[in-house]
Design an enzyme around this catalytic site. Structure first.
Site, PDB file in Angstrom:
ATOM      1  N   TYR A   1     -22.295  15.272  19.256  1.00 10.61           N
ATOM      2  CA  TYR A   1     -21.957  15.747  20.603  1.00 10.61           C
ATOM      3  C   TYR A   1     -23.137  15.635  21.572  1.00 10.61           C
ATOM      4  O   TYR A   1     -22.961  15.724  22.782  1.00 10.61           O
ATOM      5  CB  TYR A   1     -21.471  17.202  20.571  1.00 10.61           C
TER       6      TYR A   1
ATOM      7  N   ASP B   1     -16.609  21.870  14.026  1.00 12.53           N
ATOM      8  CA  ASP B   1     -15.618  22.039  15.086  1.00 12.53           C
ATOM      9  C   ASP B   1     -14.216  21.964  14.494  1.00 12.53           C
ATOM     10  O   ASP B   1     -13.342  22.809  14.749  1.00 12.53           O
ATOM     11  CB  ASP B   1     -15.837  20.918  16.123  1.00 12.53           C
TER      12      ASP B   1
ATOM     13  N   LYS C   1     -20.921  14.323   4.513  1.00  6.98           N
ATOM     14  CA  LYS C   1     -20.272  13.057   4.134  1.00  6.98           C
ATOM     15  C   LYS C   1     -21.374  12.156   3.587  1.00  6.98           C
ATOM     16  O   LYS C   1     -21.612  11.030   4.062  1.00  6.98           O
ATOM     17  CB  LYS C   1     -19.587  12.471   5.376  1.00  6.98           C
TER      18      LYS C   1
ATOM     19  N   ASP D   1     -11.556  25.397  13.165  1.00  7.38           N
ATOM     20  CA  ASP D   1     -10.193  25.575  13.684  1.00  7.38           C
ATOM     21  C   ASP D   1      -9.170  25.573  12.556  1.00  7.38           C
ATOM     22  O   ASP D   1      -8.207  26.338  12.574  1.00  7.38           O
ATOM     23  CB  ASP D   1      -9.843  24.462  14.686  1.00  7.38           C
TER      24      ASP D   1
ATOM     25  N   ASP E   1     -13.952  15.557   3.791  1.00  9.40           N
ATOM     26  CA  ASP E   1     -12.524  15.279   3.606  1.00  9.40           C
ATOM     27  C   ASP E   1     -11.952  16.160   2.497  1.00  9.40           C
ATOM     28  O   ASP E   1     -10.855  16.713   2.617  1.00  9.40           O
ATOM     29  CB  ASP E   1     -12.274  13.783   3.338  1.00  9.40           C
TER      30      ASP E   1
END
Ligand code: NAD
Length: 389
Positions: A163, A269, A213, A273, A245
């Site tokens: 970001y 992020d 990852k 959620d 994942d």
């Protein structure tokens, strides 16, 4: 002595001997917009009751932020508000935003207040607990047997990664439109967020799952090796690693297995959620942003303009954010436990705001009735054993 004596809920200390050991905490209160002022009011009532029961003083100092600040002084985050936050022990924020300011230019949007606070206060760690309260286990879209007793914490790196990495932008390369973002993490950025996660785990079940990852990304390989190094200083905390994942699958399959999840900005992020949805309602979700000298506590939800001013807002997310403040900024763990148990108690007794009423025969209450119910459960809390008198 109570500096901010809130008559409404009564502020007479339950235990006079505690007055001798009272500490004073300055809290910057940014009510913001929409339902922000309504839910913050209930959290302040709860904190005032906590002060009376646990023998400490909370001084509430109000500042303008978001649309309210735009209306009054023309800027979403006035310098005075920033100065107030910097000179406080913690910040409690309601929510900012609303349709009235939707057409404002980007720098004059209420949400700039949030971004400005995070940046200027150096808040690099976002903590989002996802706890399923047993009385409202049915509110989740997942099966009760999957989400029952879930109590996990996502620690998300908030100021680095994709970001913020440079170079970034849109450009034409060989005539073709191209989008560029850069995933960048330095050792020190990983080290400091890992420390937050291990410290948080020490206040919980002492398990950290680091999510990355590392089978594909070099940044993740660095992440994993730095987290392992930090873990050596926390031999009492169990560390595991998981690919992002797989973590997305395990959160739905067996969420009870998690205690603290620590991960980078983008993964956090998305996963926070996903974890939030385990619990059912956005009106139940608190958060904390830590990193600098002063931490910020706020509900996960926004200003909910569709229900603002109608006394329908669920104040529990903000009340639980105040509980996080007690735990993380003031080290008042027993007071934080008491607030969380009081919330559970009122849910057991059937109190429901409209957002958590589905499938319940409970008593549908207003924002202030829910807040008062929590205050009432705290009224008789004993400092000694955490039991009602
Ligand atoms: P929202 O979270 O405000 O509302 C989404 C839905 O959830 C609405 O139906 C709302 O009524 C409901 N809801 C939210 N909080 C609730 C509560 N405590 N009790 C009961 N129901 C609740 O999200 P949105 O509608 O996308 O955004 C509204 C405004 O809030 C926008 O201006 C947005 O930019 C802003 N926003 C601010 C923050 C923040 O201040 N941290 C976060 C998200 C959105």
């Amino acid at each position: 002595m109570f500096i901010h004596n809130r008559e409404k809920v009564g502020a007479t200390p339950t235990f006079s001997f505690l007055e001798e050991i009272m500490s004073t905490f300055n809290i910057a209160v940014l009510r913001g917009d929409g339902i922000g002022p309504e839910v913050v009011e209930e959290a302040l009532n709860v904190l005032t009751r906590v002060g009376a029961v646990f023998g400490c003083t909370f001084e509430f100092r109000e500042g303008l932020a978001g649309g309210a600040a735009l209306d009054q002084v023309g800027r979403p985050l006035p310098d005075e508000t920033l100065a107030l936050c910097r000179s406080s022990d913690a910040v409690l924020l309601g929510a900012v935003g609303g349709p009235r300011w939707d057409d404002n230019p980007p720098e004059l949007k209420p949400e700039q207040a949030l971004l400005g606070l995070r940046r200027r206060l150096g808040l690099y760690a976002n903590l989002r607990p996802a706890k399923v309260f047993p009385p409202i286990v049915e509110a989740s879209t997942l099966k009760p047997e999957v989400v029952r007793d879930v109590d996990l914490l996502v620690v998300r790196e908030l100021t680095g990664g994709l970001y913020f990495g440079e170079p970034r932008g849109l450009k034409k390369i060989n005539g073709a439109r191209t989008g560029i973002n850069t995933l960048f993490y330095s050792e020190s950025e990983v080290e400091r967020i890992a420390r937050v996660a291990f410290e948080a785990a020490r206040k919980r079940r002492r398990k950290v799952c680091s999510v990355d990852k590392a089978n594909v990304l070099e940044t993740s390989q660095l992440w994993r090796s730095v987290v392992k190094e930090v873990a050596e200083k926390y031999p009492d905390v169990e560390l595991t690693h998981m690919y992002v994942d797989n973590c997305a699958m395990q959160l739905i399959r067996h969420p009870r297995a998690f205690d603290v999840i620590v991960t980078e900005n983008l993964f956090g992020d998305i996963l926070s959620d996903e974890a939030a949805m385990l619990t059912g309602s956005i009106g139940m979700l608190p958060s904390a942003s830590l990193g600098g000298n002063v931490a910020l506590y706020e509900p996960v939800h926004g200003s909910a303009p569709d229900i603002a001013g109608q006394a329908k807002a669920n104040p529990l997310a903000t009340i639980l954010s105040a509980a996080m403040m007690l735990r993380y900024s003031f080290q008042l763990d027993r007071a934080a436990d008491a607030v969380e148990r009081a919330v559970n108690d009122v849910l057991i007794e059937g109190y429901r705001t409209a957002d958590i009423a589905a499938g319940s025969a409970g008593n549908i209450v207003s924002t202030s009735e829910m807040g008062r119910a929590v205050v009432d459960r705290l009224r008789n809390w004993s400092e000694e054993g955490g039991r009602t008198l």
